[in-house]
Motif scaffolding. Structure first.
Motif, PDB file in Angstrom:
ATOM      1  N   LEU A 327       0.827  -1.211   0.000  1.00  0.00           N
ATOM      2  CA  LEU A 327       0.000   0.000   0.000  1.00  0.00           C
ATOM      3  C   LEU A 327       0.860   1.258   0.000  1.00  0.00           C
ATOM      4  CD1 LEU A 327      -2.753  -1.070   2.574  1.00  0.00           C
ATOM      5  CD2 LEU A 327      -2.931  -1.044   0.085  1.00  0.00           C
ATOM      6  N   ALA A 328       1.953   1.232   0.771  1.00  0.00           N
ATOM      7  CA  ALA A 328       2.832   2.397   0.805  1.00  0.00           C
ATOM      8  C   ALA A 328       3.527   2.601  -0.535  1.00  0.00           C
ATOM      9  CB  ALA A 328       3.861   2.231   1.923  1.00  0.00           C
ATOM     10  N   GLN A 329       3.873   1.517  -1.204  1.00  0.00           N
ATOM     11  CA  GLN A 329       4.508   1.637  -2.516  1.00  0.00           C
ATOM     12  C   GLN A 329       3.549   2.219  -3.544  1.00  0.00           C
ATOM     13  OE1 GLN A 329       6.013  -2.076  -3.967  1.00  0.00           O
ATOM     14  NE2 GLN A 329       6.961  -1.173  -5.796  1.00  0.00           N
ATOM     15  N   ASN A 330       2.263   1.887  -3.439  1.00  0.00           N
ATOM     16  CA  ASN A 330       1.249   2.423  -4.358  1.00  0.00           C
ATOM     17  C   ASN A 330       0.734   3.792  -3.942  1.00  0.00           C
ATOM     18  OD1 ASN A 330       1.465   0.021  -5.787  1.00  0.00           O
ATOM     19  ND2 ASN A 330      -0.259  -0.932  -4.727  1.00  0.00           N
ATOM     20  N   GLU A 331       1.214   4.307  -2.803  1.00  0.00           N
ATOM     21  CA  GLU A 331       0.856   5.648  -2.307  1.00  0.00           C
ATOM     22  C   GLU A 331      -0.638   5.779  -2.036  1.00  0.00           C
ATOM     23  OE1 GLU A 331       2.281   8.464  -5.108  1.00  0.00           O
ATOM     24  OE2 GLU A 331       4.403   7.988  -4.801  1.00  0.00           O
ATOM     25  N   VAL A 332      -1.212   4.774  -1.408  1.00  0.00           N
ATOM     26  CA  VAL A 332      -2.629   4.814  -1.059  1.00  0.00           C
ATOM     27  C   VAL A 332      -2.861   4.599   0.432  1.00  0.00           C
ATOM     28  CG1 VAL A 332      -3.394   4.047  -3.337  1.00  0.00           C
ATOM     29  CG2 VAL A 332      -2.892   2.348  -1.582  1.00  0.00           C
ATOM     30  N   LEU A 333      -1.795   4.455   1.209  1.00  0.00           N
ATOM     31  CA  LEU A 333      -1.933   4.198   2.646  1.00  0.00           C
ATOM     32  C   LEU A 333      -2.247   5.491   3.377  1.00  0.00           C
ATOM     33  CD1 LEU A 333      -1.718   2.027   4.851  1.00  0.00           C
ATOM     34  CD2 LEU A 333       0.693   2.600   5.075  1.00  0.00           C
ATOM     35  N   GLY A 334      -3.301   5.456   4.202  1.00  0.00           N
ATOM     36  CA  GLY A 334      -3.721   6.637   4.943  1.00  0.00           C
ATOM     37  C   GLY A 334      -2.917   6.855   6.205  1.00  0.00           C
ATOM     38  N   ARG A 335      -3.306   7.909   6.939  1.00  0.00           N
ATOM     39  CA  ARG A 335      -2.579   8.263   8.157  1.00  0.00           C
ATOM     40  C   ARG A 335      -2.924   7.322   9.304  1.00  0.00           C
ATOM     41  NH1 ARG A 335      -4.647  12.871   8.973  1.00  0.00           N
ATOM     42  NH2 ARG A 335      -3.341  13.985   7.467  1.00  0.00           N
ATOM     43  N   GLU A 336      -4.139   6.773   9.330  1.00  0.00           N
ATOM     44  CA  GLU A 336      -4.575   5.877  10.394  1.00  0.00           C
ATOM     45  C   GLU A 336      -4.734   4.464   9.832  1.00  0.00           C
ATOM     46  OE1 GLU A 336      -7.138   8.713  13.393  1.00  0.00           O
ATOM     47  OE2 GLU A 336      -8.160   7.863  11.663  1.00  0.00           O
ATOM     48  N   ILE A 337      -4.068   3.504  10.447  1.00  0.00           N
ATOM     49  CA  ILE A 337      -4.145   2.100  10.044  1.00  0.00           C
ATOM     50  C   ILE A 337      -5.083   1.399  11.016  1.00  0.00           C
ATOM     51  CG2 ILE A 337      -2.842  -0.005   9.636  1.00  0.00           C
ATOM     52  CD1 ILE A 337      -0.376   1.739   9.181  1.00  0.00           C
ATOM     53  N   VAL A 338      -6.246   0.976  10.526  1.00  0.00           N
ATOM     54  CA  VAL A 338      -7.294   0.389  11.368  1.00  0.00           C
ATOM     55  C   VAL A 338      -7.479  -1.061  10.972  1.00  0.00           C
ATOM     56  CG1 VAL A 338      -9.635   0.664  12.244  1.00  0.00           C
ATOM     57  CG2 VAL A 338      -8.399   2.652  11.392  1.00  0.00           C
ATOM     58  N   ALA A 339      -7.394  -1.963  11.947  1.00  0.00           N
ATOM     59  CA  ALA A 339      -7.584  -3.393  11.713  1.00  0.00           C
ATOM     60  C   ALA A 339      -8.103  -4.026  12.992  1.00  0.00           C
ATOM     61  CB  ALA A 339      -6.277  -4.060  11.270  1.00  0.00           C
ATOM     62  N   ASP A 340      -8.560  -5.280  12.894  1.00  0.00           N
ATOM     63  CA  ASP A 340      -9.113  -5.955  14.054  1.00  0.00           C
ATOM     64  C   ASP A 340      -8.001  -6.609  14.876  1.00  0.00           C
ATOM     65  OD1 ASP A 340      -8.393  -8.073  12.489  1.00  0.00           O
ATOM     66  OD2 ASP A 340     -10.414  -8.823  12.150  1.00  0.00           O
ATOM     67  N   ALA A 341      -8.410  -7.348  15.917  1.00  0.00           N
ATOM     68  CA  ALA A 341      -7.440  -7.936  16.843  1.00  0.00           C
ATOM     69  C   ALA A 341      -6.614  -9.043  16.215  1.00  0.00           C
ATOM     70  CB  ALA A 341      -8.162  -8.470  18.087  1.00  0.00           C
ATOM     71  N   GLY A 342      -7.028  -9.564  15.082  1.00  0.00           N
ATOM     72  CA  GLY A 342      -6.251 -10.602  14.428  1.00  0.00           C
ATOM     73  C   GLY A 342      -4.910 -10.113  13.909  1.00  0.00           C
ATOM     74  N   TYR A 343      -4.733  -8.803  13.804  1.00  0.00           N
ATOM     75  CA  TYR A 343      -3.476  -8.226  13.328  1.00  0.00           C
ATOM     76  C   TYR A 343      -2.603  -7.697  14.465  1.00  0.00           C
ATOM     77  CZ  TYR A 343      -5.881  -8.265   8.834  1.00  0.00           C
ATOM     78  OH  TYR A 343      -6.566  -8.641   7.702  1.00  0.00           O
ATOM     79  N   GLY A 344      -3.118  -7.735  15.713  1.00  0.00           N
ATOM     80  CA  GLY A 344      -2.383  -7.176  16.830  1.00  0.00           C
ATOM     81  C   GLY A 344      -1.322  -8.110  17.364  1.00  0.00           C
ATOM     82  N   SER A 345      -0.084  -7.898  16.993  1.00  0.00           N
ATOM     83  CA  SER A 345       1.039  -8.691  17.479  1.00  0.00           C
ATOM     84  C   SER A 345       2.224  -7.762  17.721  1.00  0.00           C
ATOM     85  CB  SER A 345       1.414  -9.794  16.487  1.00  0.00           C
ATOM     86  OG  SER A 345       1.926  -9.254  15.286  1.00  0.00           O
ATOM     87  N   GLU A 346       3.164  -8.229  18.515  1.00  0.00           N
ATOM     88  CA  GLU A 346       4.336  -7.414  18.821  1.00  0.00           C
ATOM     89  C   GLU A 346       5.140  -7.109  17.568  1.00  0.00           C
ATOM     90  OE1 GLU A 346       8.432  -7.734  21.508  1.00  0.00           O
ATOM     91  OE2 GLU A 346       6.844  -9.231  21.694  1.00  0.00           O
ATOM     92  N   ARG A 347       5.245  -8.075  16.692  1.00  0.00           N
ATOM     93  CA  ARG A 347       6.005  -7.864  15.460  1.00  0.00           C
ATOM     94  C   ARG A 347       5.364  -6.796  14.591  1.00  0.00           C
ATOM     95  NH1 ARG A 347       7.098 -12.488  10.799  1.00  0.00           N
ATOM     96  NH2 ARG A 347       8.418 -11.204   9.458  1.00  0.00           N
ATOM     97  N   ASN A 348       4.032  -6.817  14.460  1.00  0.00           N
ATOM     98  CA  ASN A 348       3.349  -5.820  13.628  1.00  0.00           C
ATOM     99  C   ASN A 348       3.426  -4.432  14.249  1.00  0.00           C
ATOM    100  OD1 ASN A 348       2.677  -7.823  11.813  1.00  0.00           O
ATOM    101  ND2 ASN A 348       0.648  -8.165  12.674  1.00  0.00           N
ATOM    102  N   TYR A 349       3.236  -4.334  15.571  1.00  0.00           N
ATOM    103  CA  TYR A 349       3.349  -3.036  16.233  1.00  0.00           C
ATOM    104  C   TYR A 349       4.751  -2.434  16.049  1.00  0.00           C
ATOM    105  CZ  TYR A 349      -1.090  -3.899  18.676  1.00  0.00           C
ATOM    106  OH  TYR A 349      -2.404  -4.126  18.982  1.00  0.00           O
ATOM    107  N   LYS A 350       5.750  -3.262  16.230  1.00  0.00           N
ATOM    108  CA  LYS A 350       7.127  -2.784  16.116  1.00  0.00           C
ATOM    109  C   LYS A 350       7.445  -2.346  14.685  1.00  0.00           C
ATOM    110  CE  LYS A 350      11.861  -4.104  17.395  1.00  0.00           C
ATOM    111  NZ  LYS A 350      12.474  -3.588  16.156  1.00  0.00           N
ATOM    112  N   TYR A 351       6.952  -3.093  13.709  1.00  0.00           N
ATOM    113  CA  TYR A 351       7.240  -2.742  12.317  1.00  0.00           C
ATOM    114  C   TYR A 351       6.571  -1.412  11.946  1.00  0.00           C
ATOM    115  CZ  TYR A 351       8.067  -3.428   7.337  1.00  0.00           C
ATOM    116  OH  TYR A 351       8.490  -3.277   6.033  1.00  0.00           O
TER     117      TYR A 351
END
Length: 560
Positions: A327-351
């Motif tokens: 998404l960042a490469q295509n320049e369409v990623l917004g300022r707020e990244i919203v997802a459910d709890a299935g994406y909440g992990s230490e690795r994703n937060y850190k990245y």
């Protein structure tokens, strides 16, 4: 005279209808209504910078823009079959307007859907569509991300499990070693002295056995009248070992190929090697059976799909990082990244914190809701309910046992991500040097706890971000609605092509067609309502190519 039909309560018959009457046909006389999705499809495709890059090979029979318009319109009607799309181009008047009455065959449509030209056009169309929505103020800076499973075009019982492959490969290696031991004590005389057998050594054994069988064949021909012939007996044993060695080599090659195809995945399908077996919500038998599928990830805003990715991972946790990079490469990623709890992990937060410092992650972790419950807060086993002294860095549990910091530790998960921990050990003795029973386990060992400071920091940051924003409440009706429209309205529940690249191109058509339908439905209520009064006179056209002069008399005058 024929009986007259009474005018009261009945409509008068149109005596001008004659299908065999000669008329002046104009190919582009018909045009859909202003709020039809065909107009938005036409405008979107025409804005794409489509170039004819073909230099050699078979010449194109149709313009790629025309093919893309036809496919997008057909998918918006829920038509996925290439034969139905070809029939749609011949019989639907809106499709005839888009294609200017061109009628491609179903084979041409099938080749176009999986072509590289389509992939480039679809990717460009999503960027163009995002810029259009942004310029017209139809979207904001929120990026809602979620995933769903789409069935692959593969047989559901064609699974290959990686763990089974590894197990059978080890058993096959044991058979190779046993065969080597038998060859050493057998009557077959070959020059092989290695103690272990690998795939390369197995080829050497097979070559030696074939050479020995050729020598024995010559001896048998020379001693035809000898009975019993020892050369025949030795040749019989040599052929048996040769068949066994070839079988082991074939199985080794088969298992190595399966492990190479599976890669980092746990399974794949024999009929579609890129498909992975996953658990789907659409389970008619309700037995939790895994089926070959792909994990579709989309990013939406105002129920418009602004980016998508097709993954082979069954879980959503591992798909977030590559999808955010896309998404960042295509320049369409917004300022707020919203997802459910299935994406909440230490690795994703850190990245996200390291690579997207200007973005705000509104992603809850898996136990966030449970931590607010009364049962969780009253549980004495949870470290978060213990008393912590930051200055001296120690914990005191509800039983009064003190846990002092002892050392640092780390662990790697299954995918190689490192987690750093702080180990706290309980004090076994009190001030009077008496043993504290609460500081020991049932086996008599000293209790200890492991705390991950980085994970606790990300959890606190996620709670703070979600409590100060109202954007997360829009997630359910923004992104979940798109999945419902995709599967229920368009009926897209299974791919008709095989392979990850081809499936990605097909789902791109379906999502863009859904965007066109959504844009047409939303723009319709905001359009100005035209006056019902007829103009003094004018010239209009109808789909059959005839001209109508209005305003000259009470009834229209048709000119053929």
């Amino acid at each position: 005279m024929p009986p007259q039909i009474p005018s009261k309560g009945y409509k008068t018959l149109d005596t001008n209808y004659n299908i065999n009457q000669l008329s002046l046909n104009i190919a582009t006389a018909y045009e859909p209504e202003d709020d039809h999705p065909a107009h938005y499809i036409n405008q979107l495709v025409e804005k794409l910078a489509v170039k004819n890059t073909q230099v050699m090979g078979r010449p194109r029979e149709y313009d790629p823009r025309m093919m893309l318009k036809l496919v997008l319109l057909a998918y918006s009607y829920g038509l996925v079959s290439c034969r139905k799309i070809a029939r749609f181009a011949r019989e639907n008047v809106v499709a005839m307007w888009l294609t200017q009455e061109h009628q491609p065959t179903y084979r041409t449509i099938a080749r176009f859907i999986v072509s590289t030209d389509l992939e480039a056009m679809i990717q460009a169309s999503f960027k163009e569509f995002h810029d259009y929505l942004d310029d017209n103020g139809l979207i904001d800076e929120a990026s809602f991300i979620d995933g769903t499973k789409i069935l692959a075009n593969a047989n559901k019982y064609s699974f290959v499990w990686k763990k089974r492959t590894i197990k059978y490969s080890e058993l096959n290696a044991q058979k190779a070693n046993e065969l080597l031991k038998e060859l050493k004590v057998a009557e077959v005389k070959i020059d092989f002295t290695n103690s272990e057998m690998s795939l390369d050594q197995l080829d050497t054994v097979i070559a030696l056995l074939e050479q020995r069988i050729a020598e024995l064949n010559q001896r048998v021909n020379e001693t035809v009248k000898v009975s019993p012939n020892p050369a025949k007996q030795e040749r019989r044993h040599a052929k048996k070992y040769l068949r066994a060695a070839k079988h082991i080599r074939q199985k080794n090659h088969e298992y190595e190929t399966q492990k190479q195809i599976a890669g980092s995945r746990n399974s794949y399908s024999k009929t579609d090697h890129d498909a992975t077996f996953m658990r789907l919500k659409e389970d008619p038998m309700r037995n939790g059976q895994t089926k070959p599928a792909y994990n579709l990830q989309i990013m939406t805003n105002s129920q418009y799909v602004l980016g998508y990715g097709l993954m082979q991972n069954p879980t959503d946790t591992r798909t977030l990082i590559p999808f955010l990079n896309q998404l960042a490469q295509n320049e369409v990623l917004g300022r707020e990244i919203v997802a459910d709890a299935g994406y909440g992990s230490e690795r994703n937060y850190k990245y996200i914190e390291d690579h997207f410092p200007d973005k705000t992650a509104l992603i809850p972790y898996s136990t966030m809701i449970k931590e607010n419950s009364r049962k969780w807060r009253s549980d004495d086993r949870k470290v978060m309910n213990w008393e912590y002294h930051e200055d001296d860095d120690f914990y005191i549990n509800p039983a009064g046992v003190r846990f002092n910091f002892k050392r640092y530790a780390y662990r790697h998960d299954h995918y190689g991500f490192r987690r750093d921990f702080k180990v706290y050990q309980a004090e076994k003795f009190d001030e009077n040097h008496r043993l504290i029973p609460q500081a020991l386990t049932r086996a008599g060992n000293t209790k200890y706890i492991m705390v991950n400071p980085q994970w606790e920091y990300f959890k606190a940051k996620a709670r703070h971000s979600l409590s100060n924003s109202n954007t997360y409440s829009r997630r359910k009706y923004d992104v979940e609605t798109v999945f419902g429209n995709l599967k229920a309205y368009l009926g897209f529940k299974r791919f008709t092509v095989r392979g990850l690249l081809k499936a990605k191109r097909q789902i791109g058509i379906a999502l863009m067609a859904l965007n066109m339908k959504k844009l047409a439905d939303r723009r319709r209520p905001f359009q100005n309502i035209q006056s019902k009064k007829e103009e003094p006179f004018g010239i209009l056209s109808i789909p059959n190519g005839s001209l109508i002069i209005k305003g000259l008399c009470h009834s229209p005058l048709y000119i053929y």
